[in-house]
Design a protein around this motif. Structure first.
Motif, PDB file in Angstrom:
ATOM      1  N   GLY A   9       0.848  -1.129   0.002  1.00 34.40           N
ATOM      2  CA  GLY A   9       0.016   0.092  -0.060  1.00 34.40           C
ATOM      3  C   GLY A   9       1.023   1.175   0.093  1.00 34.40           C
ATOM      4  N   SER A  10       2.127   1.274  -0.558  1.00 32.08           N
ATOM      5  CA  SER A  10       2.872   2.375  -0.530  1.00 32.08           C
ATOM      6  C   SER A  10       2.396   3.387  -1.372  1.00 32.08           C
ATOM      7  N   ASP A  11       2.521   4.709  -1.185  1.00 27.96           N
ATOM      8  CA  ASP A  11       2.059   5.755  -1.917  1.00 27.96           C
ATOM      9  C   ASP A  11       3.155   6.271  -2.836  1.00 27.96           C
ATOM     10  N   ARG A  12       4.343   5.587  -2.613  1.00 28.91           N
ATOM     11  CA  ARG A  12       5.453   5.917  -3.714  1.00 28.91           C
ATOM     12  C   ARG A  12       5.506   4.972  -5.326  1.00 28.91           C
ATOM     13  N   VAL A  13       3.907   4.713  -5.717  1.00 33.14           N
ATOM     14  CA  VAL A  13       3.829   4.029  -6.874  1.00 33.14           C
ATOM     15  C   VAL A  13       2.632   4.909  -7.827  1.00 33.14           C
ATOM     16  N   LYS A  14       3.002   5.079  -9.100  1.00 28.32           N
ATOM     17  CA  LYS A  14       1.941   5.908  -9.851  1.00 28.32           C
ATOM     18  C   LYS A  14       0.955   5.265  -9.801  1.00 28.32           C
ATOM     19  N   GLU A  15      -0.259   5.818  -9.970  1.00 36.33           N
ATOM     20  CA  GLU A  15      -1.599   5.118  -9.933  1.00 36.33           C
ATOM     21  C   GLU A  15      -1.664   4.272 -11.124  1.00 36.33           C
ATOM     22  N   GLU A  16      -1.289   4.562 -12.254  1.00 32.55           N
ATOM     23  CA  GLU A  16      -1.315   3.582 -13.518  1.00 32.55           C
ATOM     24  C   GLU A  16      -0.566   2.377 -13.158  1.00 32.55           C
ATOM     25  N   THR A  17       0.571   2.656 -12.633  1.00 35.01           N
ATOM     26  CA  THR A  17       1.579   1.248 -12.457  1.00 35.01           C
ATOM     27  C   THR A  17       0.577   0.337 -11.304  1.00 35.01           C
TER      28      THR A  17
END
Length: 334
Positions: free
Chosen positions: A25-33
């Motif tokens: 659940g990290s927020d360090r990932v682009k939403e598309e990815t």
């Protein structure tokens, strides 16, 4: 090939670290990815450790729509679905629209908005056009105890037509030639199939006369009111009763005793379903057994296989066979 985090990463075209971040659940990932990785996880059926599956997007959910949970018929099938689903890491949402089209439409809309992974339908009165959003988006559907002719999807049914034929034939073999048939609701596909079984039997036996009940339904009061109405209008012009299900049979039994008629001494009685309680009523009811647990388990298995993209793309139509359960409610005459 074993499904692990490395295979998910390869399929999604990202690093294992990125997959790990998505799972955690990290927020360090682009939403598309993130969405792409989640799609691959679902496609491959990858199950991270239970502690990591708290992320809502990773919870596989099955929506089950049943007309009601009165009696034992749908109860047992839902329990069988839940049993199979939970063992395979799936959650269940059960909705009961009570045979009301407007309620069905609302439930289906909520299922779609919640991005349900798959749907099991047990009869649908609103029309199959409301299934189009699921079909277009690739959400698999399994029809359980419900024959959908207008769309191609997996289905699991009992041979209702053959079951009714077997019931009628059992009465025939015991000498009965005048039979009162207590009908099911005309909107119910299962009831219509059972009535077709009665008609199939009559085509082969022109020495049998069947009287159709004035009322139709699956409830005890239908059995009670049908017997009372027929006796008051025509008298005891039949020697046996075949009811659309066991529940109506209990109502018919009550009406017969109220009119001073005993089962099976005066009137023989056959039901349909083999509900858990019918072996304990007096007399124990002869009936047609439906393999409800097997039906529910099979439907859940087919749906989960579709969700996980396993097996053939060709829709499967599973037809399970009914079984005559002979007890003490039928008397041999003539």
């Amino acid at each position: 090939m074993k499904v692990n985090i490395k295979r998910v990463a390869e399929e999604a075209g990202v690093s294992t670290a990125t997959v790990s971040r998505v799972i955690n659940g990290s927020d360090r990932v682009k939403e598309e990815t993130r969405k792409k990785v989640l799609r691959v996880i679902k496609k491959l059926g990858y199950k991270p450790m239970p502690a990591l599956r708290k992320i809502a997007d990773l919870n596989y959910t099955i929506g089950v729509l049943v007309p009601n949970l009165v009696g034992d018929h749908y109860n047992e099938m839902v329990m069988a679905i839940e049993d199979y689903a939970s063992k395979n890491g799936f959650e269940l949402i059960v909705s009961i629209p009570k045979m009301l089209p407007e309620s069905e439409r609302y439930v289906l809309d909520q299922f779609f908005k919640r991005k349900i992974d798959g749907v099991i339908l047990c009869e649908l009165y609103t029309g199959v056009t409301y299934l189009e959003p699921f079909l277009k988006s690739g959400v698999p559907i399994v029809a359980l105890d419900y024959n959908i002719e207008d769309i191609t999807c997996d289905s699991v049914n009992v041979n209702n037509k053959q079951g009714a034929f077997i019931a009628m034939n059992h009465l025939y073999e015991n000498g009965h030639r005048k039979i009162l048939f207590i009908r099911g609701p005309h909107l119910s596909p299962a009831a219509l199939e059972r009535e077709k079984g009665v008609l199939k039997f009559l085509k082969k036996h022109d020495d049998v006369e069947v009287f159709y009940s004035e009322f139709e339904g699956y409830e005890p009061e239908i059995g009670y009111e049908s017997v009372i109405a027929h006796l008051e209008k025509y008298g005891k012009n039949f020697t046996a009763i075949f009811t659309i299900n066991d529940w109506t049979a209990t109502g018919a039994l009550s009406a017969l005793y109220e009119k001073g008629l005993k089962v099976p001494e005066d009137i023989s009685l056959v039901g349909f379903d083999d509900a858990p309680y019918v072996k304990y009523i007096v007399p124990p009811l002869t009936t047609i057994k439906q393999p409800r647990w097997e039906m529910g388990q099979t439907a859940a298995q087919l749906l989960i296989e579709r969700i996980q993209n396993k097996g053939s793309n060709i829709p499967k139509n599973v037809i399970l066979q009914p079984q005559l359960i002979v007890r003490k409610s039928v008397k041999k005459i003539g």
